[in-house]
Design an enzyme around this catalytic site. Structure first.
Site, PDB file in Angstrom:
ATOM      1  N   LYS A 187       0.845  -1.199   0.000  1.00 54.13           N
ATOM      2  CA  LYS A 187       0.000   0.000   0.000  1.00 54.13           C
ATOM      3  C   LYS A 187       0.886   1.257   0.000  1.00 54.13           C
ATOM      4  CE  LYS A 187      -4.173  -1.834   0.333  1.00 54.13           C
ATOM      5  NZ  LYS A 187      -4.214  -2.926  -0.650  1.00 54.13           N
TER       6      LYS A 187
HETATM    7  C1  LIG Z   1     -10.137  -1.691  -1.269  1.00 51.32           C
HETATM    8  C2  LIG Z   1      -9.565  -2.564  -0.183  1.00 51.32           C
HETATM    9  N1  LIG Z   1     -10.273  -2.743   0.949  1.00 51.32           N
HETATM   10  C3  LIG Z   1      -9.808  -3.492   1.956  1.00 51.32           C
HETATM   11  C4  LIG Z   1      -8.589  -4.124   1.880  1.00 51.32           C
HETATM   12  C5  LIG Z   1      -8.169  -5.008   2.994  1.00 51.32           C
HETATM   13  O1  LIG Z   1      -6.961  -4.671   3.581  1.00 51.32           O
HETATM   14  P1  LIG Z   1      -6.052  -5.789   4.301  1.00 51.32           P
HETATM   15  O2  LIG Z   1      -5.386  -6.581   3.233  1.00 51.32           O
HETATM   16  O3  LIG Z   1      -5.098  -4.996   5.126  1.00 51.32           O
HETATM   17  O4  LIG Z   1      -6.951  -6.625   5.136  1.00 51.32           O
HETATM   18  C6  LIG Z   1      -7.799  -3.959   0.732  1.00 51.32           C
HETATM   19  C7  LIG Z   1      -6.490  -4.602   0.634  1.00 51.32           C
HETATM   20  O5  LIG Z   1      -5.977  -4.932  -0.380  1.00 51.32           O
HETATM   21  C8  LIG Z   1      -8.307  -3.156  -0.332  1.00 51.32           C
HETATM   22  O6  LIG Z   1      -7.608  -2.966  -1.444  1.00 51.32           O
END
Ligand SMILES: Cc1ncc(COP(=O)(O)O)c(C=O)c1O
Length: 369
Positions: A187
């Site tokens: 990210k």
């Molecule tokens: C749009 C979106 N929402 C939620 C998430 C979830 O994040 P995490 O991977 O930290 O659980 C991601 C992760 O790729 C995402 O791109």
């Protein structure tokens, strides 16, 4: 797609020293770095409360729990996003209602959103996809009119700025009742494992959320609400504290790479480059093209053959995923997402791209398409 190693080498001394400090202190959970990072991020975002947690998926789930959403409540979100957004809606036994997106920004379509509202609708989850904000002015207007919560899924746009019609500026993730983010390593602000956070300006909600991330405890071993175990650990917080001051420069580096790409493809009639809405800046979590001559899959393979990483975000719209199919949906409700899945391709995007790499990637694509 990303080059985390080269980025790390540039900040190695600071990051290594911070991690060593955590190891020396043995304060692995809820140590000083977690509180310091939280305060730094509150300041950066201009938001009253940041509640760190274990990942961006938990952040969404806890936000929905904190708002008191109940089984059967309908939550509207975009059909074109990572599954985490809809997954937590399902896990909480809320009813996901997927709607189409705009063809140019890939973000939630406001007309489709309005049409999807029913008496059971309780919340809207706009996703700031690929690095630019959804049309928050319109989302907030709809939410106010129908008395709905707004939960911004800001996993992909941390650092982006939104400008309202009256000139007010806000950071992505701080405009709704609550915002969430992910610190997954790739990210824009990534740690070296999993991490996430929830943002809100609502004091009462912040208090609820702080207990919920820690087993529903407000006082040790007194569990007032059902919570979860979702904490950002001190080592990840140390990494994030070191990287946060660099976030704006990281976003600038991504923008510069995006500008190079877009200039290089400007005269190619078969490629649509990313379009940025007037009300938002774009932090290019992804740089995503639309290939409109039907050769997207061939290009994908050609680039792989040439050793150029690329990815299809996303190959299947959520309404067509086995886990989220619902016979209330009509394929005609998703004309844009159904088209995008055949056209989109994301190119390498990170802070360390140099001109030689960009020239090679763009020439390879223009020669082929
Ligand atoms: C749009 C979106 N929402 C939620 C998430 C979830 O994040 P995490 O991977 O930290 O659980 C991601 C992760 O790729 C995402 O791109």
């Amino acid at each position: 797609m990303v080059d985390l190693q080269s980025q790390y080498q540039k900040i190695k001394d600071t990051v290594d020293a911070s991690i060593q400090e955590v190891l020396n202190s043995s304060a692995y959970i809820n140590g000083p770095y977690v509180h310091e990072f939280q305060a730094d991020l509150e300041k950066y975002l201009g938001v009253k409360h940041v509640i760190p947690c274990a990942n961006g998926t938990d952040a969404l789930q806890i936000a929905m729990m904190g708002l008191g959403l109940e089984p059967g409540d309908e939550v509207i979100t975009a059909d074109f996003t990572f599954a985490a957004t809809v997954e937590v809606i399902g896990l909480l036994k809320l009813t996901p209602v997927l709607v189409d997106v705009e063809p140019d920004t890939f973000n939630i379509d406001i007309d489709a959103l309005k049409k999807a509202i029913t008496p059971k609708t309780k919340a809207i989850v706009p996703v700031h996809l690929f690095g630019q904000c959804a049309n928050m002015e319109a989302v907030l207007e709809v939410a106010n009119e129908h008395n709905l919560f707004v939960i911004e899924d800001n996993a992909q746009a941390i650092g982006a700025d939104y400008t309202f019609a009256d000139g007010t500026k806000k950071k992505a993730g701080t405009m709704g009742n609550v915002g969430t983010t992910s610190f997954f390593p790739s990210k824009n602000l990534g740690c070296y494992g999993d991490g996430g956070a929830i943002f809100t300006n609502d004091d009462e909600l912040a208090h609820i959320l702080r207990g919920m991330v820690n087993h529903g405890m407000y006082k040790r071993y007194y569990h007032d609400v059902v919570g979860v175990n979702s904490r950002l650990d001190s080592i990840q917080a140390a990494v994030l504290k070191a990287k946060l001051p660099l976030l704006d420069s990281y976003c600038d580096a991504r923008r510069k790479a995006a500008e190079y790409y877009s200039n290089a493809f400007a005269d190619n009639p078969n490629i649509i480059t990313p379009i940025i809405s007037d009300f938002t800046t774009h932090v290019f979590h992804q740089y995503t093209l639309r290939i409109i001559n039907g050769k997207r899959d061939e290009l994908h393979q050609h680039l792989l053959d040439k050793g150029i990483p690329n990815a299809i975000y996303y190959p299947v719209p959520l309404h067509a995923q086995k886990a989220y199919q619902d016979n209330r949906y009509n394929e005609t409700d998703f004309t844009v997402t159904n088209q995008l899945i055949d056209e989109v391709i994301s190119l390498p995007m990170h802070t360390e791209l140099d001109e030689e790499q960009l020239a090679f990637i763009t020439k390879t694509i223009n020669d082929f398409i």
